[in-house]
Design an enzyme around this catalytic site. Sequence first.
Site, PDB file in Angstrom:
ATOM      1  N   TYR A   3       0.930  -1.191  -0.064  1.00 54.35           N
ATOM      2  CA  TYR A   3       0.091  -0.102  -0.170  1.00 54.35           C
ATOM      3  C   TYR A   3       1.038   1.266  -0.004  1.00 54.35           C
ATOM      4  O   TYR A   3       1.913   1.160   0.457  1.00 54.35           O
ATOM      5  CB  TYR A   3      -0.947  -0.052   1.273  1.00 54.35           C
ATOM      6  CG  TYR A   3      -2.034   0.851   1.241  1.00 54.35           C
ATOM      7  CD1 TYR A   3      -3.103   0.590   0.269  1.00 54.35           C
ATOM      8  CD2 TYR A   3      -2.393   1.812   1.747  1.00 54.35           C
ATOM      9  CE1 TYR A   3      -4.411   0.828   0.332  1.00 54.35           C
ATOM     10  CE2 TYR A   3      -3.653   2.538   1.833  1.00 54.35           C
ATOM     11  CZ  TYR A   3      -4.537   2.186   0.963  1.00 54.35           C
ATOM     12  OH  TYR A   3      -5.611   2.902   0.806  1.00 54.35           O
TER      13      TYR A   3
ATOM     14  N   SER B 165     -19.320  -5.444  -1.875  1.00 52.33           N
ATOM     15  CA  SER B 165     -18.427  -5.216  -0.879  1.00 52.33           C
ATOM     16  C   SER B 165     -19.017  -3.976  -0.010  1.00 52.33           C
ATOM     17  O   SER B 165     -20.038  -3.521  -0.113  1.00 52.33           O
ATOM     18  CB  SER B 165     -17.293  -4.420  -1.715  1.00 52.33           C
ATOM     19  OG  SER B 165     -17.871  -3.184  -2.243  1.00 52.33           O
ATOM     20  N   ALA B 166     -18.237  -3.785   1.211  1.00 51.83           N
ATOM     21  CA  ALA B 166     -18.582  -2.847   2.223  1.00 51.83           C
ATOM     22  C   ALA B 166     -18.869  -1.488   1.454  1.00 51.83           C
ATOM     23  O   ALA B 166     -19.939  -0.838   1.766  1.00 51.83           O
ATOM     24  CB  ALA B 166     -17.380  -2.630   3.095  1.00 51.83           C
TER      25      ALA B 166
ATOM     26  N   ARG C  94     -20.727 -11.055  -8.574  1.00 52.04           N
ATOM     27  CA  ARG C  94     -19.990 -12.402  -8.962  1.00 52.04           C
ATOM     28  C   ARG C  94     -21.353 -13.353  -8.726  1.00 52.04           C
ATOM     29  O   ARG C  94     -21.898 -13.185  -7.887  1.00 52.04           O
ATOM     30  CB  ARG C  94     -18.734 -12.818  -8.562  1.00 52.04           C
ATOM     31  CG  ARG C  94     -17.708 -12.132  -9.066  1.00 52.04           C
ATOM     32  CD  ARG C  94     -16.365 -12.583  -8.512  1.00 52.04           C
ATOM     33  NE  ARG C  94     -16.075 -11.765  -7.323  1.00 52.04           N
ATOM     34  CZ  ARG C  94     -15.120 -11.597  -6.441  1.00 52.04           C
ATOM     35  NH1 ARG C  94     -14.011 -12.334  -6.884  1.00 52.04           N
ATOM     36  NH2 ARG C  94     -14.902 -11.192  -5.194  1.00 52.04           N
TER      37      ARG C  94
ATOM     38  N   ASN D 299     -15.103   3.473   3.834  1.00 47.22           N
ATOM     39  CA  ASN D 299     -16.209   3.272   2.905  1.00 47.22           C
ATOM     40  C   ASN D 299     -17.348   4.199   2.606  1.00 47.22           C
ATOM     41  O   ASN D 299     -17.615   4.566   1.420  1.00 47.22           O
ATOM     42  CB  ASN D 299     -16.831   2.023   3.097  1.00 47.22           C
ATOM     43  CG  ASN D 299     -15.704   0.782   2.844  1.00 47.22           C
ATOM     44  OD1 ASN D 299     -14.967   0.887   1.827  1.00 47.22           O
ATOM     45  ND2 ASN D 299     -15.414  -0.271   3.663  1.00 47.22           N
TER      46      ASN D 299
ATOM     47  N   LYS E 192     -17.699  -8.457   6.984  1.00 48.81           N
ATOM     48  CA  LYS E 192     -16.545  -7.245   7.455  1.00 48.81           C
ATOM     49  C   LYS E 192     -16.401  -7.736   8.879  1.00 48.81           C
ATOM     50  O   LYS E 192     -17.140  -8.117   9.658  1.00 48.81           O
ATOM     51  CB  LYS E 192     -16.928  -5.912   7.176  1.00 48.81           C
ATOM     52  CG  LYS E 192     -15.998  -4.931   7.507  1.00 48.81           C
ATOM     53  CD  LYS E 192     -16.569  -3.752   7.350  1.00 48.81           C
ATOM     54  CE  LYS E 192     -15.288  -2.462   7.976  1.00 48.81           C
ATOM     55  NZ  LYS E 192     -15.495  -1.318   7.014  1.00 48.81           N
TER      56      LYS E 192
ATOM     57  N   TRP F 174      -9.222   7.870  -4.218  1.00 51.36           N
ATOM     58  CA  TRP F 174      -8.723   7.238  -3.372  1.00 51.36           C
ATOM     59  C   TRP F 174      -8.820   8.098  -1.921  1.00 51.36           C
ATOM     60  O   TRP F 174      -8.458   9.584  -1.805  1.00 51.36           O
ATOM     61  CB  TRP F 174      -6.928   7.343  -3.139  1.00 51.36           C
ATOM     62  CG  TRP F 174      -6.097   6.716  -2.217  1.00 51.36           C
ATOM     63  CD1 TRP F 174      -6.767   5.726  -1.378  1.00 51.36           C
ATOM     64  CD2 TRP F 174      -4.873   7.082  -1.953  1.00 51.36           C
ATOM     65  NE1 TRP F 174      -5.751   5.023  -0.571  1.00 51.36           N
ATOM     66  CE2 TRP F 174      -4.698   5.902  -0.862  1.00 51.36           C
ATOM     67  CE3 TRP F 174      -3.931   7.807  -2.258  1.00 51.36           C
ATOM     68  CZ2 TRP F 174      -3.259   5.929  -0.082  1.00 51.36           C
ATOM     69  CZ3 TRP F 174      -2.689   7.676  -1.464  1.00 51.36           C
ATOM     70  CH2 TRP F 174      -2.429   6.776  -0.740  1.00 51.36           C
TER      71      TRP F 174
ATOM     72  N   MET G 225      -9.875  -5.586  -7.505  1.00 51.01           N
ATOM     73  CA  MET G 225      -9.965  -6.767  -7.074  1.00 51.01           C
ATOM     74  C   MET G 225      -9.533  -8.210  -7.872  1.00 51.01           C
ATOM     75  O   MET G 225      -9.031  -8.972  -7.678  1.00 51.01           O
ATOM     76  CB  MET G 225     -11.334  -7.057  -6.323  1.00 51.01           C
ATOM     77  CG  MET G 225     -11.857  -6.236  -5.274  1.00 51.01           C
ATOM     78  SD  MET G 225     -13.081  -6.884  -4.355  1.00 51.01           S
ATOM     79  CE  MET G 225     -14.369  -6.792  -5.562  1.00 51.01           C
TER      80      MET G 225
END
Lengths: 358, 358
Positions: free
Chosen positions: A77, A177-178, A199, A150, A351, A291, A268
């Site tokens: 990261y 996702s979260a 998915r 998030n 989560k 970001w 991902m």
Amino acid sequence: MFYHQFKLCTYISLLDTSARGFSYLANKLVYNQHGTPLRVVTVENETLNSVQKHEVVVKMLVAPVNPADINTIQGVYPIKPTLPAVPGFEGVGEVVEVGSDVSSLAVGDHVIPDTQHLGTWRNYGKFNHDVLMKVPKDIALTEISGITSNPCTAYRMLKDYNSLSPGDVVIQNGANSACGQNVIQIARHWGLKTINIVRNRDDIDKLKSYLKSLGADYVFTEEELRNISRDASIPKPKLALNCVGGNSATNLLRTLVSKGVMVTYGGMSREPVQIPTSAFIFKDITLRGHWMTRWQKENKESAERKSMMNELTEMMRTGKLAAPAHKFVTLKNFQEALMNTMSIQGKSGVKYYIDFRQ
Amino acid sequence: MFYHQFKLCTYISLLDTSARGFSYLANKLVYNQHGTPLRVVTVENETLNSVQKHEVVVKMLVAPVNPADINTIQGVYPIKPTLPAVPGFEGVGEVVEVGSDVSSLAVGDHVIPDTQHLGTWRNYGKFNHDVLMKVPKDIALTEISGITSNPCTAYRMLKDYNSLSPGDVVIQNGANSACGQNVIQIARHWGLKTINIVRNRDDIDKLKSYLKSLGADYVFTEEELRNISRDASIPKPKLALNCVGGNSATNLLRTLVSKGVMVTYGGMSREPVQIPTSAFIFKDITLRGHWMTRWQKENKESAERKSMMNELTEMMRTGKLAAPAHKFVTLKNFQEALMNTMSIQGKSGVKYYIDFRQ
């Protein structure tokens, strides 16, 4: 198979009130080098002595475990804390002691980090008061502890990249996702329609129902996505939010209206975003990235940030913005949270939170 | 091998002044169906009778042959003229007759198309006056005839996509293309520095010298480009202009500063643009596209357009903006222009013009 190295760790989480002027026997997760989280993260303890004038002591209550935490431990990261480091970007804690010069915070306040990397995975921490932000106490800890990543990411992506009005359409992949769940809820609150791509899986109907219960207008699998740009009954989105990359991103892009915008905030699939030249030239598509860490840094004192925090906390207070399905682990059982965040994040949407109250 | 089908074509290019009130025996290139230009384009002739009130007759002087013309004939360009069609987006002509209601143009004026698709590859054309724009007569025909595509494209890409000040740096691939050469000259005029990427070739030093003579600050081959992002002596660009795609585009992107912008306006490699997720998220790169045809349509009456045309014509008048290396062919020899524009455009930078004056 990675557990043996933790056998010798001692787990102590008691507030040591026996010492004068308060001292705290703190347990913290630490890594001394980057690598596989299950290999490099260990429990350590330390004694925190009384605060300096500008410091406060925070008793952590709950801290989320995010993919960005995992990537930071791995060293992949862009934020590189000085090692040894305590992991954890997010969390909510209660102020238990304040230095003599601190007027902005009082004992009993709830606080979240207001800096790039605080290191929240510890039961007690001593911090300079200006790296903390006071938050309302009447909001569930799971919601407020994760507000800066998030919910803020979803909020800004829906607001900053294309001018949207009620009725306009947004498409997103990784919709369970979260972050995706926040996008659905904030979009619904603002009157935007969402097309949500997930998915395929065995219990796909259950997932579709769940996302629709959050406010999703459409939910499709990645396979179904390939055809929806030819289905005239499905409205064309002005904004696409991409956290997958690869074919999924290319297929998202195909659904956009002319002059549409795609914002990438994750990858991902680990595949790059691939864009046909004609989408740029003849469809006038814009590709951006988001970001949240940079935005928070660049807008720390801005009115936009205050207004966003107020709106998000109000949504949380009134039940319009809920945390995703989640599970608590104690600090002692942190390995379960690390392991599952590395493997299933984005797939199940579960989560993990480290819970310091137990 | 494709020439046999043209053997029967008769080539007539004389102004027939024998008829009353002017009639013109015109020669034009025509295609009745989309396909390989050398197969589908033929010469036809027609008699143009006197103008209607709102019309003018234009004697074409010079018309460039652009890749977009080739793609339009092939049927792969988004602009689809009604068939049968006369090819040719660009050109400059002289007004030889005006209708009684036309006040904006007079006999002797030089004009260029001011519409999406005029069909310039003919020695005489009769047009509604409002699809033509009057241009100065003291500018070389090669320069003024092509002003609306490459010079305007270069101008807008340097102006509209990132805020640049003198001293700022622009990187471009396909730098020896007709557009690339315009970018170099306009950037120099505005005090911007350019890093120019070209494909390697036997006479690479000659090409580098030529581009530097136009004002290029740096010229590198695609192979050299791979390393320049690690060379601290080369300044980091804020803007990248991509007409190639594929690896070249990815390598351009790597050189950009944080918050840099890449504008795609062509895809000569026929490979998509491939972008690592991290460039979007952590480097905050924006990807845009530019299509001059759309801009001209959306900004037809704008002050920006007038100001651009004035600045570009002034640069042409004072020798600061020259057409690329070029070659004239007669209408009769149009096949040479088509064949070479299809195969060598972007490689040698030689641009073909149909010359109706001979």
